[in-house]
Design an enzyme around this catalytic site. Structure first.
Site, PDB file in Angstrom:
ATOM      1  N   HIS A  56      50.011   7.202  67.420  1.00 23.09           N
ATOM      2  CA  HIS A  56      50.296   8.413  68.191  1.00 23.09           C
ATOM      3  C   HIS A  56      51.578   8.237  69.011  1.00 23.09           C
ATOM      4  O   HIS A  56      51.686   7.330  69.822  1.00 23.09           O
ATOM      5  CB  HIS A  56      49.129   8.814  69.094  1.00 23.09           C
ATOM      6  CG  HIS A  56      47.846   8.950  68.312  1.00 23.09           C
ATOM      7  ND1 HIS A  56      46.612   8.818  68.872  1.00 23.09           N
ATOM      8  CD2 HIS A  56      47.632   9.186  66.994  1.00 23.09           C
ATOM      9  CE1 HIS A  56      45.678   8.977  67.930  1.00 23.09           C
ATOM     10  NE2 HIS A  56      46.280   9.189  66.776  1.00 23.09           N
ATOM     11  N   ASP A  86      52.824  10.098  71.362  1.00 21.87           N
ATOM     12  CA  ASP A  86      52.931  10.714  72.684  1.00 21.87           C
ATOM     13  C   ASP A  86      52.717   9.774  73.874  1.00 21.87           C
ATOM     14  O   ASP A  86      52.789  10.211  75.025  1.00 21.87           O
ATOM     15  CB  ASP A  86      52.031  11.965  72.787  1.00 21.87           C
ATOM     16  CG  ASP A  86      50.592  11.688  72.374  1.00 21.87           C
ATOM     17  OD1 ASP A  86      50.289  10.551  71.960  1.00 21.87           O
ATOM     18  OD2 ASP A  86      49.760  12.612  72.457  1.00 21.87           O
ATOM     19  N   ASP A 105      47.552  11.314  61.588  1.00 18.84           N
ATOM     20  CA  ASP A 105      46.984  11.984  62.744  1.00 18.84           C
ATOM     21  C   ASP A 105      48.085  12.916  63.249  1.00 18.84           C
ATOM     22  O   ASP A 105      49.267  12.542  63.258  1.00 18.84           O
ATOM     23  CB  ASP A 105      46.609  10.985  63.841  1.00 18.84           C
ATOM     24  CG  ASP A 105      45.253  10.317  63.601  1.00 18.84           C
ATOM     25  OD1 ASP A 105      44.665  10.516  62.513  1.00 18.84           O
ATOM     26  OD2 ASP A 105      44.788   9.591  64.505  1.00 18.84           O
ATOM     27  N   ASP A 107      44.970  14.797  68.246  1.00 15.40           N
ATOM     28  CA  ASP A 107      44.996  13.892  67.092  1.00 15.40           C
ATOM     29  C   ASP A 107      44.756  14.631  65.785  1.00 15.40           C
ATOM     30  O   ASP A 107      45.199  14.202  64.728  1.00 15.40           O
ATOM     31  CB  ASP A 107      43.912  12.808  67.233  1.00 15.40           C
ATOM     32  CG  ASP A 107      44.117  11.946  68.468  1.00 15.40           C
ATOM     33  OD1 ASP A 107      45.141  12.131  69.144  1.00 15.40           O
ATOM     34  OD2 ASP A 107      43.250  11.101  68.742  1.00 15.40           O
ATOM     35  N   CYS A 117      46.897  14.040  74.819  1.00 13.29           N
ATOM     36  CA  CYS A 117      45.880  13.757  73.789  1.00 13.29           C
ATOM     37  C   CYS A 117      44.672  14.686  73.900  1.00 13.29           C
ATOM     38  O   CYS A 117      44.110  15.105  72.898  1.00 13.29           O
ATOM     39  CB  CYS A 117      45.343  12.344  73.917  1.00 13.29           C
ATOM     40  SG  CYS A 117      46.568  11.049  73.964  1.00 13.29           S
TER      41      CYS A 117
HETATM   42  O1  DAV Z   1      49.015   3.635  74.410  1.00 12.12           O
HETATM   43  O2  DAV Z   1      50.403   4.861  73.411  1.00 12.12           O
HETATM   44  C1  DAV Z   1      48.801   6.947  73.160  1.00 12.12           C
HETATM   45  C2  DAV Z   1      47.772   7.965  72.920  1.00 12.12           C
HETATM   46  C3  DAV Z   1      46.634   7.551  72.102  1.00 12.12           C
HETATM   47  N1  DAV Z   1      45.914   8.685  71.584  1.00 12.12           N
HETATM   48  C4  DAV Z   1      49.329   4.677  73.928  1.00 12.12           C
HETATM   49  C5  DAV Z   1      48.351   5.812  73.960  1.00 12.12           C
END
Ligand code: DAV
Length: 410
Positions: free
Chosen positions: A291, A293, A242, A158, A395
């Site tokens: 995010h 990913d 991020d 992040d 992540c």
């Molecule tokens: O539900 O897309 C993605 C990653 C969050 N840091 C999601 C999780």
């Protein structure tokens, strides 16, 4: 800031500038008033001929070194507008009750041991593992604009992104993450002294103007509508992003605007990287976008795992380019397993060790089968308790060094 520059599917690429200073050029400084002299360095002694310890251009070249986050001392963020915007009303009780306190200790202990095991598996696969410092995230802090407590250093993805020989610290968008960079400073100094280029994106004020205080969060339909219009809880008051909203594929980088990444922030990245890179702005049907990913994970040259619940509105351009888009199978996480800041789609949030090996959740049998059908060997690891605090393998890591060169795949 001109919004017109950023249209979905558009390419943000700058013209070459003449005044770009080569990163390895000597510094010219004025000495004793009039005389100019070349000096090799003005800081700690650095061997500039040495290869940078930081170097990565995409998500799949053979992985040499990785930072793995730490669950230690992780704190629950308070229920601020930016936290409301990515969670469902059913989750709010948890944030109301535990905001500013450590995540449940028994759960964190299990997360710590699962992440230790993940590090061991990475080492066994030949990867050097680095960790951030242990920080007490429960300490309160105050800036001229806001008060908060910290969150964690669990998800290096992040906050840190490596593009070529440069490691960039993202500005972040949550007040609880304002000081997150502090856990990584020992590593950053070491990488810099060994020859890496180290950049911190402009720190936001994170004053009230950065957040739409009235962002409608109760109804998912309303959020769908707003996100389709490019409206998120973060405003365009100042750049914020991020690092996990960017996906690297050599000269092409795919980015999404989200609840934590605004167009101002994407524009900063595009202008910072300059003409060697194209940033493609993608849009997904996702009311909680945060995010890229868990939505669009590029796992090889021209190979993307896409989330069937969050269709990409620009998927045609990938098909035209001959890319293969593979739908992620339905996640296997049981309904009663807590996922406090994320969705079950962490199942597709995998880490490539190279084009033939993928680190994937041990319990996600359909995802493992999918990778095997693509000729990719699964390295199964269980980090379910670590998943609960907001991330999967991608992540939990930032790849610092992969063996490869800058290429065009798109
Ligand atoms: O539900 O897309 C993605 C990653 C969050 N840091 C999601 C999780």
């Amino acid at each position: 800031m001109k919004r017109a520059l950023l249209t979905y599917g558009s390419v943000i690429q700058l013209q070459a500038r003449q005044n770009v200073i080569a990163s390895r050029s000597k510094l010219v400084v004025a000495v004793q008033g009039t005389r100019k002299q070349h000096v090799d360095t003005v800081g700690p002694k650095v061997d500039r001929q040495k290869k940078s310890p930081v170097c990565s251009y995409n998500e799949w070249d053979p992985l040499d070194e990785v930072i793995v986050g730490r669950p230690d001392n992780a704190c629950v963020p308070s229920l601020t507008p930016e936290v409301k915007a990515i969670s469902s009303p059913q989750q709010w009780e948890f944030f109301r009750k535990f905001g500013g306190q450590f995540f449940p200790q028994e759960h964190l202990k299990k997360a710590v041991s699962q992440i230790e095991e993940m590090c061991n598996v990475l080492r066994h696969e030949g990867v050097t593992v680095r960790r951030p410092d242990i920080v007490d995230w429960s300490k309160a802090y105050e800036t001229p604009d806001f008060k908060s407590k910290g969150m964690y250093a669990a998800m290096p993805r992040d906050i840190l992104i490596v593009i070529g020989e440069e490691i960039i610290e993202a500005p972040m968008a949550w007040r609880s993450r304002f000081f997150e960079y502090r856990a990584y400073r020992s590593l950053m100094k070491e990488y810099f002294q060994a020859g890496a280029k180290w950049t911190t994106a402009p720190k936001p004020l994170m004053s009230d103007e950065l957040y739409d205080q009235n962002y409608p969060v109760e109804s998912v339909e309303h959020r769908y509508k707003l996100s389709s219009e490019g409206r998120y809880v973060t405003t365009e008051f100042e750049p914020c992003f991020d690092a996990a909203d960017f996906m690297r594929c050599g000269k092409d980088i795919f980015a999404q605007q989200s609840q934590v990444t605004n167009l101002f922030g994407i524009e900063w990245m595009a202008r910072h990287l300059g003409p060697d890179y194209k940033i493609h702005l993608l849009q997904f049907k996702d009311p909680n976008a945060m995010h890229i990913d868990g939505t669009f994970n590029v796992v090889g040259p021209g190979l993307v795992i896409v989330n069937p619940a969050r269709p990409c509105l620009q998927s045609e351009m990938f098909k035209k380019a001959g890319w293969k888009l593979v739908e992620a199978p339905k996640p296997m996480v049981p309904d009663d397993h807590p996922l406090w800041m994320t969705s079950k789609w962490l199942s597709m949030n995998v880490l490539m060790l190279d084009e033939q090996r993928v680190m994937v959740c041990k319990h996600e049998t359909p995802t493992i089968k999918m990778f095997e059908s693509l000729g990719i060997k699964a390295i199964p690891v269980d980090i379910r308790f670590a998943n609960s605090i907001g991330g999967g393998f991608h992540c939990w890591t930032t790849d610092v060094r992969r063996r490869g060169v800058l290429e065009s795949y798109f």
